[in-house]
Design a protein around this motif. Sequence first.
Motif, PDB file in Angstrom:
ATOM      1  N   ASP A  78     -28.229 -39.009 -44.808  1.00  9.08           N
ATOM      2  CA  ASP A  78     -28.256 -39.031 -43.339  1.00  9.08           C
ATOM      3  C   ASP A  78     -29.527 -38.383 -42.810  1.00  9.08           C
ATOM      4  OD1 ASP A  78     -25.826 -40.311 -43.314  1.00  9.08           O
ATOM      5  OD2 ASP A  78     -24.688 -38.573 -42.596  1.00  9.08           O
ATOM      6  N   GLU A  79     -29.939 -37.278 -43.399  1.00  6.83           N
ATOM      7  CA  GLU A  79     -31.149 -36.590 -42.947  1.00  6.83           C
ATOM      8  C   GLU A  79     -32.373 -37.476 -43.141  1.00  6.83           C
ATOM      9  OE1 GLU A  79     -31.525 -33.604 -41.217  1.00  6.83           O
ATOM     10  OE2 GLU A  79     -29.368 -33.922 -41.056  1.00  6.83           O
ATOM     11  N   GLN A  80     -32.429 -38.194 -44.250  1.00  4.57           N
ATOM     12  CA  GLN A  80     -33.554 -39.097 -44.483  1.00  4.57           C
ATOM     13  C   GLN A  80     -33.539 -40.246 -43.477  1.00  4.57           C
ATOM     14  OE1 GLN A  80     -32.518 -39.698 -48.648  1.00  4.57           O
ATOM     15  NE2 GLN A  80     -34.534 -38.899 -49.270  1.00  4.57           N
ATOM     16  N   LEU A  81     -32.358 -40.777 -43.196  1.00  5.69           N
ATOM     17  CA  LEU A  81     -32.256 -41.863 -42.213  1.00  5.69           C
ATOM     18  C   LEU A  81     -32.686 -41.382 -40.826  1.00  5.69           C
ATOM     19  CD1 LEU A  81     -28.891 -43.505 -43.328  1.00  5.69           C
ATOM     20  CD2 LEU A  81     -31.221 -44.367 -43.734  1.00  5.69           C
ATOM     21  N   LEU A  82     -32.291 -40.181 -40.459  1.00 10.76           N
ATOM     22  CA  LEU A  82     -32.728 -39.623 -39.171  1.00 10.76           C
ATOM     23  C   LEU A  82     -34.244 -39.494 -39.127  1.00 10.76           C
ATOM     24  CD1 LEU A  82     -30.019 -36.873 -38.576  1.00 10.76           C
ATOM     25  CD2 LEU A  82     -30.282 -39.026 -37.321  1.00 10.76           C
ATOM     26  N   GLU A  83     -34.831 -39.074 -40.217  1.00 10.00           N
ATOM     27  CA  GLU A  83     -36.288 -38.936 -40.289  1.00 10.00           C
ATOM     28  C   GLU A  83     -36.966 -40.300 -40.117  1.00 10.00           C
ATOM     29  OE1 GLU A  83     -39.671 -37.157 -39.950  1.00 10.00           O
ATOM     30  OE2 GLU A  83     -37.842 -35.981 -40.231  1.00 10.00           O
ATOM     31  N   PHE A  84     -36.389 -41.353 -40.701  1.00  8.46           N
ATOM     32  CA  PHE A  84     -36.945 -42.696 -40.526  1.00  8.46           C
ATOM     33  C   PHE A  84     -36.898 -43.108 -39.054  1.00  8.46           C
ATOM     34  CE2 PHE A  84     -36.153 -43.484 -45.147  1.00  8.46           C
ATOM     35  CZ  PHE A  84     -37.418 -43.946 -45.473  1.00  8.46           C
ATOM     36  N   ILE A  85     -35.809 -42.772 -38.367  1.00  3.60           N
ATOM     37  CA  ILE A  85     -35.707 -43.118 -36.940  1.00  3.60           C
ATOM     38  C   ILE A  85     -36.756 -42.352 -36.137  1.00  3.60           C
ATOM     39  CG2 ILE A  85     -34.237 -43.115 -34.890  1.00  3.60           C
ATOM     40  CD1 ILE A  85     -31.812 -43.409 -36.795  1.00  3.60           C
ATOM     41  N   VAL A  86     -36.977 -41.100 -36.489  1.00  2.00           N
ATOM     42  CA  VAL A  86     -38.010 -40.303 -35.804  1.00  2.00           C
ATOM     43  C   VAL A  86     -39.378 -40.956 -36.010  1.00  2.00           C
ATOM     44  CG1 VAL A  86     -39.242 -38.093 -35.817  1.00  2.00           C
ATOM     45  CG2 VAL A  86     -36.745 -38.128 -35.845  1.00  2.00           C
ATOM     46  N   GLN A  87     -39.658 -41.374 -37.226  1.00  2.00           N
ATOM     47  CA  GLN A  87     -40.946 -41.983 -37.547  1.00  2.00           C
ATOM     48  C   GLN A  87     -41.087 -43.391 -36.977  1.00  2.00           C
ATOM     49  OE1 GLN A  87     -41.418 -41.857 -41.821  1.00  2.00           O
ATOM     50  NE2 GLN A  87     -41.135 -39.652 -41.881  1.00  2.00           N
TER      51      GLN A  87
END
Length: 143
Positions: A78-87
């Motif tokens: 989930d944290e990685q997916l959130l980071e992708f959305i931020v990017q």
Amino acid sequence: MSDVTIYHNPACGTSRNALALIRHAGIEPIVIEYLRTPPSKEVLRAIVQATGQPVRALLREKGTPYAELGLGDPAWSDEQLLEFIVQHPVLMNRPVVVTPLGTALCRPSEAVLALLPVRKLPAFRKEDGELVEDDGIRRGGQA
């Protein structure tokens, strides 16, 4: 100040219809064009938590780099997916509406009715001509 916030993409018909429904209810929301002003990872995390849905429910595949980034792989946290959305803010599905009654991804646009404090709105016609009739029952989103 409004108690209603919409994470909005003006190029999206569903987002435009949800915004129009909110305004049809006599509410002027805070409009955040998230492609211009992307939410932080912390804000995204709070949105996801408030919806009660998994992070993946907030991901948009169509018209995004979803496939190119390999986001269909269930190994992403989930944290990685959130980071992708931020990017890549275009990965955030829309519209997301936040009100005192809850937070939800409002697809279809009339899902926003469950989040509005106004009872029994007059009929509303979406951009495509579809008629939305409010039954006046507020089931609420996730709080």
